[in-house]
Scaffold this active site. Structure first.
Site, PDB file in Angstrom:
ATOM      1  N   LYS A  22      11.941  95.092  -5.985  1.00  0.00           N
ATOM      2  CA  LYS A  22      11.355  94.753  -4.680  1.00  0.00           C
ATOM      3  C   LYS A  22       9.837  94.876  -4.715  1.00  0.00           C
ATOM      4  CE  LYS A  22      11.018  97.975  -1.353  1.00  0.00           C
ATOM      5  NZ  LYS A  22       9.725  98.185  -0.667  1.00  0.00           N
ATOM      6  N   ASN A  23       9.335  96.003  -5.220  1.00  0.00           N
ATOM      7  CA  ASN A  23       7.897  96.243  -5.117  1.00  0.00           C
ATOM      8  C   ASN A  23       7.069  95.435  -6.117  1.00  0.00           C
ATOM      9  OD1 ASN A  23       8.266  97.846  -2.938  1.00  0.00           O
ATOM     10  ND2 ASN A  23       7.989  99.797  -4.010  1.00  0.00           N
ATOM     11  N   ARG A  93       4.779  96.624   6.029  1.00  0.00           N
ATOM     12  CA  ARG A  93       3.371  96.865   5.692  1.00  0.00           C
ATOM     13  C   ARG A  93       2.885  95.975   4.552  1.00  0.00           C
ATOM     14  NH1 ARG A  93       0.583 101.130   6.808  1.00  0.00           N
ATOM     15  NH2 ARG A  93      -0.450 100.932   4.818  1.00  0.00           N
ATOM     16  N   CYS A 117       3.384 104.433   9.658  1.00  0.00           N
ATOM     17  CA  CYS A 117       4.812 104.174   9.514  1.00  0.00           C
ATOM     18  C   CYS A 117       5.502 105.511   9.348  1.00  0.00           C
ATOM     19  CB  CYS A 117       5.098 103.233   8.355  1.00  0.00           C
ATOM     20  SG  CYS A 117       5.010 104.011   6.777  1.00  0.00           S
ATOM     21  N   ARG A 122      -0.765 106.136   6.306  1.00  0.00           N
ATOM     22  CA  ARG A 122      -0.962 105.028   5.365  1.00  0.00           C
ATOM     23  C   ARG A 122      -2.138 104.113   5.722  1.00  0.00           C
ATOM     24  NH1 ARG A 122       4.868 102.759   3.707  1.00  0.00           N
ATOM     25  NH2 ARG A 122       3.776 102.124   1.842  1.00  0.00           N
ATOM     26  N   ASP A 307       9.023 107.473  -4.478  1.00  0.00           N
ATOM     27  CA  ASP A 307      10.183 106.699  -4.025  1.00  0.00           C
ATOM     28  C   ASP A 307      11.509 107.243  -4.565  1.00  0.00           C
ATOM     29  OD1 ASP A 307       8.470 105.100  -2.613  1.00  0.00           O
ATOM     30  OD2 ASP A 307       8.478 103.451  -4.052  1.00  0.00           O
ATOM     31  N   ILE A 329       2.250 112.387  -2.341  1.00  0.00           N
ATOM     32  CA  ILE A 329       1.682 111.051  -2.067  1.00  0.00           C
ATOM     33  C   ILE A 329       1.625 110.751  -0.557  1.00  0.00           C
ATOM     34  CG2 ILE A 329       1.844 108.564  -2.581  1.00  0.00           C
ATOM     35  CD1 ILE A 329       1.468 110.207  -5.129  1.00  0.00           C
ATOM     36  N   ARG A 399      16.360  97.017   3.315  1.00  0.00           N
ATOM     37  CA  ARG A 399      15.010  96.598   2.920  1.00  0.00           C
ATOM     38  C   ARG A 399      14.852  96.640   1.405  1.00  0.00           C
ATOM     39  NH1 ARG A 399      10.199  99.106   6.228  1.00  0.00           N
ATOM     40  NH2 ARG A 399       9.242  97.684   4.772  1.00  0.00           N
TER      41      ARG A 399
HETATM   42  N1  EPU Z   1      -4.025 105.263   0.846  1.00  0.00           N
HETATM   43  C1  EPU Z   1      -5.234 105.442   1.495  1.00  0.00           C
HETATM   44  N2  EPU Z   1      -6.000 104.334   1.736  1.00  0.00           N
HETATM   45  C2  EPU Z   1      -5.615 103.086   1.366  1.00  0.00           C
HETATM   46  C3  EPU Z   1      -4.390 102.919   0.714  1.00  0.00           C
HETATM   47  C4  EPU Z   1      -3.614 104.024   0.459  1.00  0.00           C
HETATM   48  O1  EPU Z   1      -5.613 106.549   1.849  1.00  0.00           O
HETATM   49  O2  EPU Z   1      -6.357 102.120   1.635  1.00  0.00           O
HETATM   50  C5  EPU Z   1      -3.192 106.441   0.542  1.00  0.00           C
HETATM   51  C6  EPU Z   1      -1.814 106.384   1.195  1.00  0.00           C
HETATM   52  O3  EPU Z   1      -1.854 106.837   2.525  1.00  0.00           O
HETATM   53  C7  EPU Z   1      -1.013 107.284   0.283  1.00  0.00           C
HETATM   54  C8  EPU Z   1      -1.624 106.997  -1.094  1.00  0.00           C
HETATM   55  O4  EPU Z   1      -2.894 106.414  -0.836  1.00  0.00           O
HETATM   56  O5  EPU Z   1      -1.226 108.618   0.620  1.00  0.00           O
HETATM   57  C9  EPU Z   1      -0.844 106.068  -1.984  1.00  0.00           C
HETATM   58  O6  EPU Z   1      -0.393 104.941  -1.227  1.00  0.00           O
HETATM   59  P1  EPU Z   1      -0.304 103.497  -1.860  1.00  0.00           P
HETATM   60  O7  EPU Z   1      -1.361 102.643  -1.247  1.00  0.00           O
HETATM   61  O8  EPU Z   1      -0.267 103.571  -3.339  1.00  0.00           O
HETATM   62  O9  EPU Z   1       1.080 103.003  -1.297  1.00  0.00           O
HETATM   63  P2  EPU Z   1       1.435 101.508  -0.938  1.00  0.00           P
HETATM   64  O10 EPU Z   1       0.723 100.595  -1.858  1.00  0.00           O
HETATM   65  O11 EPU Z   1       1.279 101.295   0.515  1.00  0.00           O
HETATM   66  C10 EPU Z   1       3.459 101.278  -2.579  1.00  0.00           C
HETATM   67  C11 EPU Z   1       4.921 100.985  -2.458  1.00  0.00           C
HETATM   68  C12 EPU Z   1       5.614 102.167  -1.808  1.00  0.00           C
HETATM   69  C13 EPU Z   1       5.388 103.411  -2.688  1.00  0.00           C
HETATM   70  C14 EPU Z   1       3.890 103.630  -2.875  1.00  0.00           C
HETATM   71  C15 EPU Z   1       3.567 104.775  -3.818  1.00  0.00           C
HETATM   72  C16 EPU Z   1       4.993  98.592  -2.249  1.00  0.00           C
HETATM   73  C17 EPU Z   1       5.235  97.398  -1.401  1.00  0.00           C
HETATM   74  N3  EPU Z   1       5.102  99.773  -1.658  1.00  0.00           N
HETATM   75  O12 EPU Z   1       2.982 101.486  -1.251  1.00  0.00           O
HETATM   76  O13 EPU Z   1       7.005 101.870  -1.789  1.00  0.00           O
HETATM   77  O14 EPU Z   1       5.967 104.527  -2.093  1.00  0.00           O
HETATM   78  O15 EPU Z   1       3.265 102.437  -3.386  1.00  0.00           O
HETATM   79  O16 EPU Z   1       4.096 104.527  -5.067  1.00  0.00           O
HETATM   80  O17 EPU Z   1       4.717  98.466  -3.431  1.00  0.00           O
HETATM   81  C18 EPU Z   1       9.224 101.996  -0.971  1.00  0.00           C
HETATM   82  O18 EPU Z   1       9.527 101.102  -1.772  1.00  0.00           O
HETATM   83  O19 EPU Z   1      10.073 102.653  -0.323  1.00  0.00           O
HETATM   84  C19 EPU Z   1       7.803 102.306  -0.752  1.00  0.00           C
HETATM   85  C20 EPU Z   1       7.372 102.983   0.310  1.00  0.00           C
END
Ligand code: EPU
Length: 421
Positions: A22-23, A93, A117, A122, A307, A329, A399
């Protein structure tokens, strides 16, 4: 409202095929916006999040649909709308991933702020910082982010304060069409970044270093179409391996991703399970033994993925001994704790660390899913609990887990979906 009824207490035995990731699928589908030529992606799971991304692409004027069982064809040659609306972004998101590609190709984009969320606030500041570094002017107005630039984005140093997965993906996609060279420093190293980079390279991009924390991109004037195959879903694979260990079973999965699961597999071995590999296959065999409790601390790749935190926590609930599970995280990713307690688990949580005293047996109860990974942990709880467990709000599960009841039924679980108001 759809729910799952699980009659637990049976060890899982047999073979489970792993779906596409998915990701990896969400950024790869968004990347199809970078070219007017067709992009074909195979091994795409039929999940709610994938359908949401297709709906986002369609709302922009692209044609985007499944054209085979697990194959998606996207044509972005008729984009006529550069705004991703609140109604879609609020449901997922990752819709925010259209920001980078649309800005890079059309010099303008408007995307609803995703908001907080269930698992945390996030923020998206790093996505915006990256696009600003490439020269975009960013405005936040009435719940929307507007990004624009006169002419092409300009290659630049993008220094991320936090290694963010989708933030790195947005930066990477935008940089492929920028004028000149970009370097992304403190890039996320997750395998889904490598998958996206490989697809972009097949589209004509010049990218080096994906999978490390420094990625170099030499921008191109345009990219072309491609065909891509999704990598297997390492989180789905990890979830089923943990379910095998928790139920004291023996599970074989195929999908060829054991090299992406080193840290989780090391923990499963530490819990007493035997884990072996044969080509594409990973087998976990507990020889019917109760697992030993294992401490878990989530980390960015190649550490234990956040995850899989909830699923390991469920395993620890029925393990021998006391364990600590620490989430590093996301700040609010323990909502499964009170639900597992309803099954008889003994857990104390201070918000970032949960201390779990393993019990020999959980007992079925009514429980409610709060987010995607919490829901798979509750399914594991239901599978190990004696008696009947009803899991509410199954839409969270849909999802990210394709055909989950069918896959679990095939390995001996008693699990059925039903509809109840
Ligand atoms: N963060 C910030 N600022 C930003 C972006 C992120 O402070 O601009 C923080 C977040 O709040 C968090 C950390 O950085 O504390 C890491 O978040 P990240 O941005 O890496 O998460 P994401 O890209 O929103 C993806 C996956 C998530 C997975 C995380 C961590 C996708 C679509 N989603 O989210 O997957 O948990 O990376 O590996 O790739 C899931 O599949 O259930 C899921 C939530």
């Amino acid at each position: 409202m759809e729910k799952l009824r699980i009659q637990g207490g049976r060890p899982l035995h047999g073979h489970i095929p792993i779906s596409g990731a998915k990701n990896a699928s969400l950024p790869m589908l968004a990347a199809a916006l970078l070219t007017a030529e067709p992009v074909r992606v195979s091994n795409v799971p039929r999940l709610r999040d994938v359908h949401t991304m297709l709906a986002v692409l369609q709302s922009l004027g692209a044609s985007a649909a499944f054209c085979g069982d697990n194959e998606v064809l996207v044509r972005s040659n008729s984009i006529n709308n550069l705004k991703a609306p609140y109604e879609l972004v609020k449901t997922m998101r990752a819709s925010f991933l259209v920001l980078g590609p649309l800005l890079a190709r059309f010099q303008f984009v408007e995307v609803s702020l995703p908001g907080g969320c269930a698992i945390g606030t996030r923020p998206i500041d790093q996505h915006l910082k990256a696009l600003s570094a490439l020269g975009a002017t960013i405005e936040l107005k009435e719940g929307y982010v507007t990004a624009q630039i006169d002419g092409r984005l300009r290659g630049s140093l993008i220094d991320m304060d936090i290694a963010t997965v989708t933030g790195t993906q947005n930066a990477l996609m935008a940089a492929t069409l920028a004028d000149g060279e970009s370097t992304i420093v403190n890039a996320a190293r997750e395998p889904e970044i490598v998958a996206l980079a490989n697809m972009l390279i097949d589209m004509g991009a010049d990218i080096k270093g994906a999978g490390t924390d420094v990625i170099h991109v030499a921008g191109k004037e345009s990219l072309h179409g491609c065909t891509a195959t999704l990598m297997p879903d390492r989180i789905e694979a990890g979830t089923f391996l943990i379910a095998g260990a928790a139920t004291r079973g023996c599970i074989t999965i195929n999908g060829g991703c054991h090299d992406l699961l080193d840290a989780p597999i090391a923990k499963l071995r530490q819990s007493g399970a035997e884990v072996s590999f044969d080509g594409d296959y990973i087998q976990i065999d507990t020889h019917g033994k109760q697992p030993q409790a294992v401490d878990i601390r989530t980390a960015t790749y190649p550490g234990i993925p956040t995850d899989l935190q909830a699923q390991f926590l469920a395993l620890n609930c029925v393990a021998r001994g006391t364990s600590r599970v620490t989430e590093t995280i996301f700040e609010n990713r323990f909502m499964h704790v009170p639900e597992l307690a309803r099954l008889g688990a003994s857990i104390e949580s201070d918000g970032t660390t949960a201390t779990i005293r393993g019990v020999p047996q959980l007992h079925g109860a009514n429980i409610m899913a709060t987010d995607l990974r919490a829901s798979s942990c509750l399914v594991i709880g239901g599978l190990v609990a004696e008696g009947e467990t009803i899991v509410d709000r199954v839409y969270h599960l849909d999802r990210g887990y394709e055909h989950i009841e069918a896959k679990l039924t095939a390995v001996g679980a008693d699990i059925h979906r039903f509809n109840e108001q």
